[in-house]
Scaffold this motif. Sequence first.
Motif, PDB file in Angstrom:
ATOM      1  N   ALA A 139       0.822  -1.218   0.000  1.00  0.00           N
ATOM      2  CA  ALA A 139       0.000   0.000   0.000  1.00  0.00           C
ATOM      3  C   ALA A 139       0.856   1.267   0.000  1.00  0.00           C
ATOM      4  O   ALA A 139       0.330   2.370  -0.146  1.00  0.00           O
ATOM      5  N   GLY A 140       2.167   1.106   0.173  1.00  0.00           N
ATOM      6  CA  GLY A 140       3.062   2.263   0.186  1.00  0.00           C
ATOM      7  C   GLY A 140       3.100   3.004   1.504  1.00  0.00           C
ATOM      8  O   GLY A 140       3.392   4.207   1.547  1.00  0.00           O
ATOM      9  N   ASN A 141       2.828   2.297   2.613  1.00  0.00           N
ATOM     10  CA  ASN A 141       2.824   2.926   3.939  1.00  0.00           C
ATOM     11  C   ASN A 141       4.000   2.463   4.793  1.00  0.00           C
ATOM     12  O   ASN A 141       4.481   1.337   4.646  1.00  0.00           O
ATOM     13  N   SER A 326      -2.610  -8.092  17.663  1.00  0.00           N
ATOM     14  CA  SER A 326      -3.380  -9.160  18.296  1.00  0.00           C
ATOM     15  C   SER A 326      -4.862  -9.102  17.920  1.00  0.00           C
ATOM     16  O   SER A 326      -5.667  -9.884  18.436  1.00  0.00           O
ATOM     17  N   HIS A 327      -5.214  -8.184  17.009  1.00  0.00           N
ATOM     18  CA  HIS A 327      -6.608  -8.038  16.579  1.00  0.00           C
ATOM     19  C   HIS A 327      -6.731  -8.355  15.087  1.00  0.00           C
ATOM     20  O   HIS A 327      -7.516  -7.729  14.369  1.00  0.00           O
ATOM     21  N   LEU A 328      -5.931  -9.318  14.657  1.00  0.00           N
ATOM     22  CA  LEU A 328      -5.970  -9.732  13.248  1.00  0.00           C
ATOM     23  C   LEU A 328      -6.136 -11.246  13.159  1.00  0.00           C
ATOM     24  O   LEU A 328      -5.476 -11.934  12.389  1.00  0.00           O
ATOM     25  N   ASN A 329      -7.065 -11.750  13.977  1.00  0.00           N
ATOM     26  CA  ASN A 329      -7.246 -13.192  14.079  1.00  0.00           C
ATOM     27  C   ASN A 329      -8.315 -13.740  13.153  1.00  0.00           C
ATOM     28  O   ASN A 329      -8.464 -14.965  13.029  1.00  0.00           O
ATOM     29  N   THR A 330      -9.081 -12.871  12.527  1.00  0.00           N
ATOM     30  CA  THR A 330     -10.181 -13.338  11.690  1.00  0.00           C
ATOM     31  C   THR A 330     -10.056 -12.806  10.265  1.00  0.00           C
ATOM     32  O   THR A 330      -9.337 -11.833  10.006  1.00  0.00           O
ATOM     33  N   ARG A 331     -10.785 -13.417   9.365  1.00  0.00           N
ATOM     34  CA  ARG A 331     -10.824 -12.947   7.976  1.00  0.00           C
ATOM     35  C   ARG A 331     -11.407 -11.536   7.902  1.00  0.00           C
ATOM     36  O   ARG A 331     -10.977 -10.712   7.096  1.00  0.00           O
ATOM     37  N   ASP A 332     -12.401 -11.281   8.754  1.00  0.00           N
ATOM     38  CA  ASP A 332     -13.025  -9.953   8.759  1.00  0.00           C
ATOM     39  C   ASP A 332     -12.025  -8.875   9.152  1.00  0.00           C
ATOM     40  O   ASP A 332     -11.984  -7.793   8.556  1.00  0.00           O
ATOM     41  N   ASP A 333     -11.220  -9.165  10.192  1.00  0.00           N
ATOM     42  CA  ASP A 333     -10.185  -8.219  10.611  1.00  0.00           C
ATOM     43  C   ASP A 333      -9.268  -7.885   9.436  1.00  0.00           C
ATOM     44  O   ASP A 333      -9.004  -6.714   9.145  1.00  0.00           O
ATOM     45  N   LYS A 334      -8.779  -8.905   8.786  1.00  0.00           N
ATOM     46  CA  LYS A 334      -7.824  -8.710   7.696  1.00  0.00           C
ATOM     47  C   LYS A 334      -8.476  -8.056   6.478  1.00  0.00           C
ATOM     48  O   LYS A 334      -7.836  -7.267   5.775  1.00  0.00           O
ATOM     49  N   PHE A 335      -9.751  -8.354   6.256  1.00  0.00           N
ATOM     50  CA  PHE A 335     -10.473  -7.731   5.144  1.00  0.00           C
ATOM     51  C   PHE A 335     -10.630  -6.236   5.394  1.00  0.00           C
ATOM     52  O   PHE A 335     -10.330  -5.417   4.527  1.00  0.00           O
ATOM     53  N   PHE A 336     -11.089  -5.867   6.577  1.00  0.00           N
ATOM     54  CA  PHE A 336     -11.240  -4.459   6.933  1.00  0.00           C
ATOM     55  C   PHE A 336      -9.896  -3.738   6.820  1.00  0.00           C
ATOM     56  O   PHE A 336      -9.793  -2.664   6.236  1.00  0.00           O
ATOM     57  N   TYR A 337      -8.894  -4.347   7.421  1.00  0.00           N
ATOM     58  CA  TYR A 337      -7.560  -3.731   7.465  1.00  0.00           C
ATOM     59  C   TYR A 337      -7.011  -3.470   6.063  1.00  0.00           C
ATOM     60  O   TYR A 337      -6.522  -2.375   5.766  1.00  0.00           O
ATOM     61  N   SER A 338      -7.095  -4.487   5.213  1.00  0.00           N
ATOM     62  CA  SER A 338      -6.524  -4.369   3.857  1.00  0.00           C
ATOM     63  C   SER A 338      -7.204  -3.264   3.049  1.00  0.00           C
ATOM     64  O   SER A 338      -6.565  -2.636   2.194  1.00  0.00           O
ATOM     65  N   ILE A 339      -8.486  -3.016   3.308  1.00  0.00           N
ATOM     66  CA  ILE A 339      -9.199  -1.943   2.615  1.00  0.00           C
ATOM     67  C   ILE A 339      -8.776  -0.580   3.144  1.00  0.00           C
ATOM     68  O   ILE A 339      -8.517   0.359   2.377  1.00  0.00           O
ATOM     69  N   LEU A 340      -8.668  -0.465   4.458  1.00  0.00           N
ATOM     70  CA  LEU A 340      -8.448   0.848   5.085  1.00  0.00           C
ATOM     71  C   LEU A 340      -7.036   1.390   4.896  1.00  0.00           C
ATOM     72  O   LEU A 340      -6.844   2.603   4.903  1.00  0.00           O
ATOM     73  N   ILE A 341      -6.046   0.525   4.741  1.00  0.00           N
ATOM     74  CA  ILE A 341      -4.664   1.027   4.637  1.00  0.00           C
ATOM     75  C   ILE A 341      -4.326   1.501   3.236  1.00  0.00           C
ATOM     76  O   ILE A 341      -3.285   2.142   3.027  1.00  0.00           O
ATOM     77  N   LYS A 342      -5.192   1.230   2.270  1.00  0.00           N
ATOM     78  CA  LYS A 342      -4.913   1.669   0.906  1.00  0.00           C
ATOM     79  C   LYS A 342      -5.027   3.192   0.803  1.00  0.00           C
ATOM     80  O   LYS A 342      -5.894   3.784   1.438  1.00  0.00           O
ATOM     81  N   LYS A 343      -4.172   3.786  -0.014  1.00  0.00           N
ATOM     82  CA  LYS A 343      -4.190   5.242  -0.161  1.00  0.00           C
ATOM     83  C   LYS A 343      -5.263   5.669  -1.157  1.00  0.00           C
ATOM     84  O   LYS A 343      -5.706   4.903  -1.975  1.00  0.00           O
TER      85      LYS A 343
END
Length: 343
Positions: A139-141, A326-343
């Motif tokens: 994501a370039g961060n 420690s809050h990246l244990n589920t698919r939902d966590d990782k899905f949300f995260y991957s969307i939000l960090i994009k520029k």
Amino acid sequence: GSSFFMLSRYEEAITLERDNHDRFPATASIAYEAKFLDRPIVDEYTEVLWQCIHSIWPELKRRKRTPETIVSCDVDNPYSKSIKYFSALPKEVAIALIKYKSIKLSFMLGVNTILSRFSNYKFDPYDTFDWIMEMNRLAGNSVTFYFMADNTAGMTDGYYSLNESRVQALMKHIYERGHYIGLHGSYNTYNNAKQLNLEAKKLRTVMAELEIHQESMSCRQHYLRWNTPKTAVILDEANFNYDSSLGYADHSGFRCGTCHEFTMYDLINRNSLNIKQQPLIVMESSIISKRYMNLGYTRDSLFMFKQYKEICYKYGGNFTLLWHNSHLNTRDDKFFYSILIKK
């Protein structure tokens, strides 16, 4: 005057209401009561002022600000607790089964307890650091990882030490991948200058030994504890360049009324400090957790995350996102995260 009120956190110095962690809650703020916590009102004032100036002097040009996504991680638990305390394993497994409804996660915890003793950490559900760094590389961060340097409140402050070889190897690895280390001030440092200086010295010593060299040093208080005006002065005297604690735990939003970095102010001595504040806009648990806004992993939750980001970008500001390893244990966590960090 309204901008000063918001940026200086004046209301927190004169309002006595606090939660069970001695934090000024969002619900006690004027912004919450008047329903503008979701608006960067200081940035709005700035736009009004600029329009007035520009209407009188249309030839004036304004410096363009480029919005950024600023990602951070508070390292409360760098590895599963059961590695150190086998008695914690049944509770961790129960949480995996009941809270996350994940047989896979419960299995990983059990296997991890054994394999970690042989320096094999691939089953540790909290060891998500490489995943975080790789996703942000794409994501370039750059990510700032805030580490705890001491314990002032028992298990509230976790169970790891900066002297551990695994923790030091992790810090070095983070640095070598181009990311940053900061101090996660322990639970009782927000109003204790002596303890904060002790922890700052510990972290700087370990970083020097590991040949981790940074131009600036940042801090975030554990549990986002904050005392206006004391904490800012303590951090300034400890030679931190900036802090990123000023977001509410119980409700995401614009605690300081802005999504821009700003110079902090000493309300007692009435002077500007050297330290900058990078206000925290969103912490994952503030929106998701049952004890706070309780939106879970829903469309409304994702919409709220994205809306904060859109507002920050609209004003050319910084979308500061805190997401714990420690809050990246589920698919939902990782899905949300991957969307939000994009520029």
